[in-house]
Design a protein around this motif. Structure first.
Motif, PDB file in Angstrom:
ATOM      1  N   LYS A  18       0.839  -1.198   0.000  1.00 53.48           N
ATOM      2  CA  LYS A  18       0.000   0.000   0.000  1.00 53.48           C
ATOM      3  C   LYS A  18       0.878   1.254   0.000  1.00 53.48           C
ATOM      4  N   GLU A  19       1.943   1.229   0.789  1.00 49.98           N
ATOM      5  CA  GLU A  19       2.885   2.345   0.838  1.00 49.98           C
ATOM      6  C   GLU A  19       3.543   2.551  -0.531  1.00 49.98           C
ATOM      7  N   ARG A  21       2.229   2.051  -3.483  1.00 49.89           N
ATOM      8  CA  ARG A  21       1.277   2.772  -4.332  1.00 49.89           C
ATOM      9  C   ARG A  21       1.211   4.246  -3.954  1.00 49.89           C
ATOM     10  N   LYS A  22       1.100   4.503  -2.659  1.00 48.17           N
ATOM     11  CA  LYS A  22       0.990   5.887  -2.199  1.00 48.17           C
ATOM     12  C   LYS A  22       2.251   6.681  -2.488  1.00 48.17           C
ATOM     13  N   SER A  23       3.418   6.050  -2.350  1.00 48.30           N
ATOM     14  CA  SER A  23       4.685   6.723  -2.650  1.00 48.30           C
ATOM     15  C   SER A  23       4.790   7.082  -4.126  1.00 48.30           C
ATOM     16  N   THR A  27      -3.701   6.697  -6.644  1.00 51.03           N
ATOM     17  CA  THR A  27      -4.864   6.171  -5.932  1.00 51.03           C
ATOM     18  C   THR A  27      -5.054   4.719  -6.374  1.00 51.03           C
TER      19      THR A  27
END
Length: 85
Positions: A18-19, A21-23, A27
């Motif tokens: 998840k990190e 993707r966010k980095s 979305t």
């Protein structure tokens, strides 16, 4: 290896993916579009409802601008305790 250790490592992997993707500034919807998959695909593997095989993981990494090798190093460092999420 006990089941608690396994569960902890799975949770660390989910947090790290998840990190990732966010980095990349994406979305779930944007990543899903890059992967030509529905948003639920991203949601399910991030929540642990679905597992990724190595080919799928490579595609996710590439879509986020990271090599599978770099991400594997991050996983090892996180699980070994040399990197915290």
């Amino acid at each position: 290896m006990g089941s608690n250790t396994w569960d902890n490592q799975r949770q660390q992997f989910q947090s790290l993916i998840k990190e990732l993707r966010k980095s990349a500034g994406l979305t779930q919807i944007e990543l899903a579009q890059k992967l030509d998959r529905p948003q639920s695909y991203v949601s399910k593997y991030e929540s642990g409802e679905r597992r990724l095989d190595v080919i799928e993981l490579r595609e996710v990494c590439n879509a986020c601008g990271v090599t599978l090798e770099e991400f594997s190093r991050q996983i090892d460092n996180t699980i070994n305790g040399t990197r915290k999420i």
